[in-house]
Write a protein that holds these residues in place. Structure first.
Motif, mmCIF file in Angstrom:
data_model
loop_
_atom_site.group_PDB
_atom_site.id
_atom_site.type_symbol
_atom_site.label_atom_id
_atom_site.label_comp_id
_atom_site.label_asym_id
_atom_site.label_seq_id
_atom_site.Cartn_x
_atom_site.Cartn_y
_atom_site.Cartn_z
ATOM 1 N N LEU A 1 83.494 10.996 20.182
ATOM 2 C CA LEU A 1 84.301 9.836 20.577
ATOM 3 C C LEU A 1 84.876 9.993 21.983
ATOM 4 N N MET A 2 85.173 11.241 22.340
ATOM 5 C CA MET A 2 85.807 11.511 23.628
ATOM 6 C C MET A 2 84.805 11.794 24.745
ATOM 7 N N GLY A 3 83.549 12.012 24.386
ATOM 8 C CA GLY A 3 82.540 12.313 25.402
ATOM 9 C C GLY A 3 82.664 13.730 25.939
ATOM 10 N N VAL A 4 83.102 14.646 25.069
ATOM 11 C CA VAL A 4 83.211 16.059 25.440
ATOM 12 C C VAL A 4 82.500 16.884 24.366
ATOM 13 N N THR A 5 82.479 18.173 24.541
ATOM 14 C CA THR A 5 81.856 19.037 23.536
ATOM 15 C C THR A 5 82.863 19.406 22.450
ATOM 16 N N ASP A 6 82.329 19.846 21.315
ATOM 17 C CA ASP A 6 83.221 20.287 20.248
ATOM 18 C C ASP A 6 83.978 21.553 20.661
ATOM 19 N N LYS A 7 83.394 22.308 21.580
ATOM 20 C CA LYS A 7 84.080 23.505 22.096
ATOM 21 C C LYS A 7 85.329 23.103 22.886
ATOM 22 N N ALA A 8 85.246 21.978 23.615
ATOM 23 C CA ALA A 8 86.405 21.485 24.367
ATOM 24 C C ALA A 8 87.519 21.105 23.402
ATOM 25 N N VAL A 9 87.166 20.393 22.329
ATOM 26 C CA VAL A 9 88.163 20.000 21.329
ATOM 27 C C VAL A 9 88.780 21.245 20.700
ATOM 28 N N ARG B 1 93.504 24.873 20.114
ATOM 29 C CA ARG B 1 94.044 26.240 20.182
ATOM 30 C C ARG B 1 94.961 26.429 21.387
ATOM 31 N N ASP B 2 95.263 25.329 22.078
ATOM 32 C CA ASP B 2 96.136 25.346 23.256
ATOM 33 C C ASP B 2 95.620 26.257 24.367
ATOM 34 N N LEU B 3 94.299 26.349 24.469
ATOM 35 C CA LEU B 3 93.696 27.114 25.554
ATOM 36 C C LEU B 3 93.412 26.224 26.758
ATOM 37 N N SER B 4 93.332 24.921 26.503
ATOM 38 C CA SER B 4 93.189 23.941 27.581
ATOM 39 C C SER B 4 93.743 22.621 27.066
ATOM 40 N N CYS B 5 93.817 21.654 27.962
ATOM 41 C CA CYS B 5 94.350 20.330 27.605
ATOM 42 C C CYS B 5 93.333 19.266 27.984
ATOM 43 N N PRO B 6 93.367 18.157 27.259
ATOM 44 C CA PRO B 6 92.504 17.049 27.663
ATOM 45 C C PRO B 6 92.927 16.538 29.031
ATOM 46 N N ASP B 7 91.983 15.950 29.747
ATOM 47 C CA ASP B 7 92.287 15.337 31.032
ATOM 48 C C ASP B 7 93.325 14.243 30.824
ATOM 49 N N ILE B 8 94.287 14.154 31.720
ATOM 50 C CA ILE B 8 95.386 13.190 31.587
ATOM 51 C C ILE B 8 94.860 11.762 31.485
ATOM 52 N N GLN C 1 92.482 7.129 25.456
ATOM 53 C CA GLN C 1 91.293 7.152 24.603
ATOM 54 C C GLN C 1 91.493 8.111 23.431
ATOM 55 N N LEU C 2 92.103 9.270 23.686
ATOM 56 C CA LEU C 2 92.366 10.246 22.627
ATOM 57 C C LEU C 2 93.340 9.670 21.600
ATOM 58 N N ALA C 3 94.372 9.022 22.084
ATOM 59 C CA ALA C 3 95.356 8.413 21.180
ATOM 60 C C ALA C 3 94.683 7.360 20.300
ATOM 61 N N LYS C 4 93.818 6.569 20.897
ATOM 62 C CA LYS C 4 93.110 5.530 20.133
ATOM 63 C C LYS C 4 92.220 6.176 19.071
ATOM 64 N N ALA C 5 91.518 7.220 19.437
ATOM 65 C CA ALA C 5 90.621 7.902 18.496
ATOM 66 C C ALA C 5 91.397 8.513 17.332
ATOM 67 N N GLU D 1 103.423 9.139 21.144
ATOM 68 C CA GLU D 1 103.534 9.970 19.948
ATOM 69 C C GLU D 1 102.703 11.231 20.088
ATOM 70 N N LEU D 2 101.541 11.106 20.693
ATOM 71 C CA LEU D 2 100.671 12.255 20.896
ATOM 72 C C LEU D 2 101.375 13.328 21.737
ATOM 73 N N LEU D 3 102.090 12.867 22.745
ATOM 74 C CA LEU D 3 102.795 13.800 23.635
ATOM 75 C C LEU D 3 104.228 14.067 23.192
ATOM 76 N N GLN D 4 104.622 13.471 22.054
ATOM 77 C CA GLN D 4 105.959 13.633 21.502
ATOM 78 C C GLN D 4 107.030 13.214 22.502
ATOM 79 N N ILE D 5 106.804 12.033 23.115
ATOM 80 C CA ILE D 5 107.745 11.510 24.100
ATOM 81 C C ILE D 5 108.745 10.618 23.395
ATOM 82 N N LYS D 6 110.012 10.849 23.661
ATOM 83 C CA LYS D 6 111.056 9.984 23.130
ATOM 84 C C LYS D 6 111.387 8.962 24.198
ATOM 85 N N THR D 7 111.404 7.693 23.794
ATOM 86 C CA THR D 7 111.646 6.651 24.777
ATOM 87 C C THR D 7 113.112 6.268 24.874
ATOM 88 N N GLU D 8 113.950 6.720 23.935
ATOM 89 C CA GLU D 8 115.373 6.402 23.996
ATOM 90 C C GLU D 8 116.063 7.378 24.941
#
Length: 132
Positions: free
Chosen positions: A27-35, A40-47, A52-56, A63-70
């Motif tokens: 869905l993301m157009g990357v390898t399963d190794k990237a996921v 494992r927090d060895l790398s991060c998806p491109d900003i 697209q990641l949130a949609k998938a 919510e994905l980034l645990q951002i509080k808007t208040e």
């Protein structure tokens, strides 16, 4: 509230969707190794891929980034204190300016009244803000 790393969040949301790493990778157009590295927090998806990641993962980027808007209450309090202090500073500066200019014989009546008016207005606004 317990917070989790971005990788753990991705893994949890992916598993909640019943998705494999390979399916998410497709869905993301990357390898399963990237996921795998993301999870494992060895790398991060491109900003740029976060929407697209949130949609998938059927969530929002916030919510994905645990951002509080208040805004945090402490920040509101500090902001109000800074505004109040600034208004009082303006009032004091206008008073000092009129005093110094009068002492030097440089103050004309109209300018002095305008500066004192600005100072009084600043004090009035500061007083009103403190009553809130």
């Amino acid at each position: 509230m317990k917070t989790e790393t971005l990788g753990k969040t991705i893994a949890r949301l992916r598993k909640e969707q019943g998705m494999t790493q390979l399916e998410l990778a497709d869905l993301m157009g990357v390898t399963d190794k990237a996921v795998s590295k993301w999870e494992r927090d060895l790398s991060c998806p491109d900003i740029n891929s976060f929407p697209q990641l949130a949609k998938a993962l059927h969530t929002s980027a916030d919510e994905l980034l645990q951002i509080k808007t208040e805004p945090m209450p402490e920040k509101k309090k500090i902001t109000k204190e800074i505004i109040s202090l600034s208004l009082k500073g303006i009032a004091a500066a206008m008073g000092v300016a009129v005093t110094v200019l009068t002492f030097l014989g440089e103050a004309d009546g109209k300018s002095a009244l305008i500066m004192l008016g600005i100072g009084l207005a600043a004090l009035a606004v500061s007083s009103l803000k403190e009553k809130e």
